[in-house]
Design a protein around this motif. Structure first.
Motif, PDB file in Angstrom:
ATOM      1  N   GLY A 135     -65.667   1.100 123.499  1.00  0.00           N
ATOM      2  CA  GLY A 135     -65.816   2.482 123.055  1.00  0.00           C
ATOM      3  C   GLY A 135     -65.345   3.449 124.115  1.00  0.00           C
ATOM      4  O   GLY A 135     -64.681   3.068 125.088  1.00  0.00           O
ATOM      5  N   ALA A 156     -58.086  -0.004 123.755  1.00  0.00           N
ATOM      6  CA  ALA A 156     -57.841   0.193 122.325  1.00  0.00           C
ATOM      7  C   ALA A 156     -57.281  -1.075 121.709  1.00  0.00           C
ATOM      8  O   ALA A 156     -56.546  -1.826 122.356  1.00  0.00           O
ATOM      9  CB  ALA A 156     -56.858   1.352 122.122  1.00  0.00           C
ATOM     10  N   THR A 158     -56.171  -0.711 118.304  1.00  0.00           N
ATOM     11  CA  THR A 158     -55.350  -0.154 117.223  1.00  0.00           C
ATOM     12  C   THR A 158     -54.710   1.141 117.710  1.00  0.00           C
ATOM     13  O   THR A 158     -55.119   1.697 118.740  1.00  0.00           O
ATOM     14  CB  THR A 158     -56.201   0.176 115.970  1.00  0.00           C
ATOM     15  OG1 THR A 158     -57.159   1.195 116.317  1.00  0.00           O
ATOM     16  CG2 THR A 158     -56.921  -1.062 115.438  1.00  0.00           C
ATOM     17  N   ASN A 160     -55.009   4.024 116.241  1.00  0.00           N
ATOM     18  CA  ASN A 160     -56.027   5.061 116.112  1.00  0.00           C
ATOM     19  C   ASN A 160     -56.940   5.099 117.332  1.00  0.00           C
ATOM     20  O   ASN A 160     -57.265   6.177 117.848  1.00  0.00           O
ATOM     21  CB  ASN A 160     -56.855   4.824 114.845  1.00  0.00           C
ATOM     22  CG  ASN A 160     -57.923   5.883 114.642  1.00  0.00           C
ATOM     23  OD1 ASN A 160     -57.675   7.067 114.790  1.00  0.00           O
ATOM     24  ND2 ASN A 160     -59.130   5.448 114.327  1.00  0.00           N
ATOM     25  N   GLU A 161     -57.358   3.923 117.811  1.00  0.00           N
ATOM     26  CA  GLU A 161     -58.226   3.888 118.985  1.00  0.00           C
ATOM     27  C   GLU A 161     -57.498   4.407 120.226  1.00  0.00           C
ATOM     28  O   GLU A 161     -58.106   5.062 121.081  1.00  0.00           O
ATOM     29  CB  GLU A 161     -58.734   2.469 119.216  1.00  0.00           C
ATOM     30  CG  GLU A 161     -59.760   2.014 118.177  1.00  0.00           C
ATOM     31  CD  GLU A 161     -60.256   0.588 118.393  1.00  0.00           C
ATOM     32  OE1 GLU A 161     -61.234   0.218 117.720  1.00  0.00           O
ATOM     33  OE2 GLU A 161     -59.666  -0.127 119.230  1.00  0.00           O
ATOM     34  N   ASN A 165     -58.559   7.606 122.598  1.00  0.00           N
ATOM     35  CA  ASN A 165     -58.624   7.546 124.058  1.00  0.00           C
ATOM     36  C   ASN A 165     -57.834   8.680 124.705  1.00  0.00           C
ATOM     37  O   ASN A 165     -58.296   9.295 125.672  1.00  0.00           O
ATOM     38  CB  ASN A 165     -58.096   6.196 124.553  1.00  0.00           C
ATOM     39  CG  ASN A 165     -59.158   5.125 124.625  1.00  0.00           C
ATOM     40  OD1 ASN A 165     -59.918   5.052 125.585  1.00  0.00           O
ATOM     41  ND2 ASN A 165     -59.229   4.288 123.600  1.00  0.00           N
ATOM     42  N   THR A 186     -62.658  -3.497 120.305  1.00  0.00           N
ATOM     43  CA  THR A 186     -62.667  -2.686 119.081  1.00  0.00           C
ATOM     44  C   THR A 186     -63.906  -1.800 118.989  1.00  0.00           C
ATOM     45  O   THR A 186     -65.014  -2.251 119.262  1.00  0.00           O
ATOM     46  CB  THR A 186     -62.621  -3.609 117.843  1.00  0.00           C
ATOM     47  OG1 THR A 186     -61.455  -4.426 117.929  1.00  0.00           O
ATOM     48  CG2 THR A 186     -62.579  -2.808 116.565  1.00  0.00           C
ATOM     49  N   ALA A 188     -63.547   1.554 116.709  1.00  0.00           N
ATOM     50  CA  ALA A 188     -63.404   2.553 115.652  1.00  0.00           C
ATOM     51  C   ALA A 188     -63.452   1.968 114.250  1.00  0.00           C
ATOM     52  O   ALA A 188     -63.730   2.674 113.289  1.00  0.00           O
ATOM     53  CB  ALA A 188     -62.099   3.334 115.847  1.00  0.00           C
ATOM     54  N   SER A 194     -58.862  -5.025 112.981  1.00  0.00           N
ATOM     55  CA  SER A 194     -58.251  -4.603 114.241  1.00  0.00           C
ATOM     56  C   SER A 194     -57.593  -5.748 115.006  1.00  0.00           C
ATOM     57  O   SER A 194     -57.312  -5.626 116.198  1.00  0.00           O
ATOM     58  CB  SER A 194     -59.315  -3.937 115.128  1.00  0.00           C
ATOM     59  OG  SER A 194     -59.961  -2.891 114.427  1.00  0.00           O
TER      60      SER A 194
END
Length: 355
Positions: A135, A156, A158, A160-161, A165, A186, A188, A194
């Motif tokens: 996270g 991250a 992905t 999106n992650e 960040n 992972t 998100a 993922s």
């Protein structure tokens, strides 16, 4: 030169290589300082350490190297677990405890105040780099670290992650492919959604963020490093390759298992900690595989199995240990940290000549 880029300049490295911050005793002071002294980034895996242990190790490493090193922290997770769920999990583990000759003991759980204390130690001890897994910390934590000139790095799995960040203010992001050993970073989305391979993930992340990308997952030698850089990464983070080095604090049975394993012998499992992690398949994983749905969430399961894993290590029993490893396992070698880094650099130089 290929080894001079944003990451090496930002962190102060000779080569764009980061040793993965493997928690649980692998990253001893000797190991981390050896990595940093080789011109790459040594990292303390502080996820399970108590604050006083972290401070002591930072001081030890400072006495062993003048080069840059860092600390990795786990973002605290406190899932709501009922007493009934814990009792069910204990029942599943009882036969394994009996086999090892140990009794159930109530574990000590880490909380958010411990995390905050570790952040304070990183700042007070002037640690140059702090990375995060599972996270992202609050904006306030990021700002406080950066105010004290600490380089912050996120994880991250992905695109999106990675974007999350960057938006929170990370200086760089480790992009973890599905090939990577150990726990998935992972946070998100679900773990299954993922699981993106590194070759597919890196260029997509590079196209969506402006901060430097660090490739992680299955990278074992110069071929993996230069391939990652051609895909747009500024550096690589390597775990399994460092695990079997002479200086590594990994248990000898863990090292042996990696050196003898094949690429199809690793699998993702939640049975050791409640969080998906990749390791070499063994008896513990096989026994609990069919009942993974009964395993409590991380970190509860991690604490419930901690004494099992430590006793198995004491008894030299790899069948009950968490043998974390990535899919590049066949490329592992028994060598020193310096030999590993020298070999990678030499291989990259040769590949570039032939390209």
């Amino acid at each position: 030169m290929w080894y001079q880029n944003k990451i090496t300049e930002l962190i102060g490295l000779d080569y764009p290589i980061i040793q993965a911050p493997m928690a649980g005793g692998v990253t001893t002071s000797r190991f981390v300082s050896s990595v940093s002294n080789a011109g790459v980034l040594g990292m303390i895996g502080a996820g399970y350490m108590q604050p006083n242990e972290l401070r002591q190790q930072i001081k030890e490493i400072k006495a062993l190297t003048t080069r840059t090193f860092g600390v990795n922290l786990f973002i605290p997770e406190q899932p709501k677990i009922s007493e009934e769920e814990i009792n069910e999990a204990n029942e599943l583990l009882q036969s394994i405890r009996n086999g090892l000759g140990i009794k159930w003991e109530m574990p000590t759980y880490e909380n958010s105040s411990t995390f905050e204390e570790k952040i304070k130690i990183v700042i007070e001890e002037e640690v140059p780099v702090c990375s995060f897994t599972f996270g992202i910390p609050s904006k306030e934590v990021i700002n406080e670290l950066k105010k004290h000139n600490v380089i912050v790095i996120g994880t991250a799995t992905t695109v999106n992650e990675a974007v999350i960040n960057e938006n929170i203010g990370m200086d760089a992001v480790v992009v973890q492919g599905s090939e990577a050993g150990g726990h998935r970073g992972t946070f998100a989305k679900g773990a299954q959604e993922s699981l993106v391979g590194l070759m597919a993930l890196v260029p997509q992340v590079v196209d969506h963020v402006t901060i430097p990308v660090i490739a992680s997952g299955g990278v074992m030698d110069g071929r993996g490093l230069i391939a990652s850089m051609f895909l747009g990464a500024e550096a690589v983070q390597m775990g399994t390759a460092f695990l079997t080095t002479i200086e590594s604090g990994a248990h000898d049975q863990h090292k042996t298992a990696i050196l003898q394993a094949a690429e199809d012998e690793t699998m993702l499992t939640t049975v050791f900690s409640g969080k998906p992690a990749r390791g070499i398949n063994n008896q513990f994983m096989k026994e609990l595989k069919s009942r993974e749905n009964l395993i409590p969430a991380y970190p509860i399961q991690h604490y419930l199995t901690s004494h099992i894993r430590s006793e198995a290590a004491r008894q030299n029993n790899p069948e009950m240990m968490s043998l974390w490893s990535g899919q590049g396992v066949r490329l592992s070698k028994r060598q020193s940290v310096n030999e590993l880094i020298t070999g990678i650099v030499s291989q990259v130089n040769q590949l570039l000549k032939e390209f």
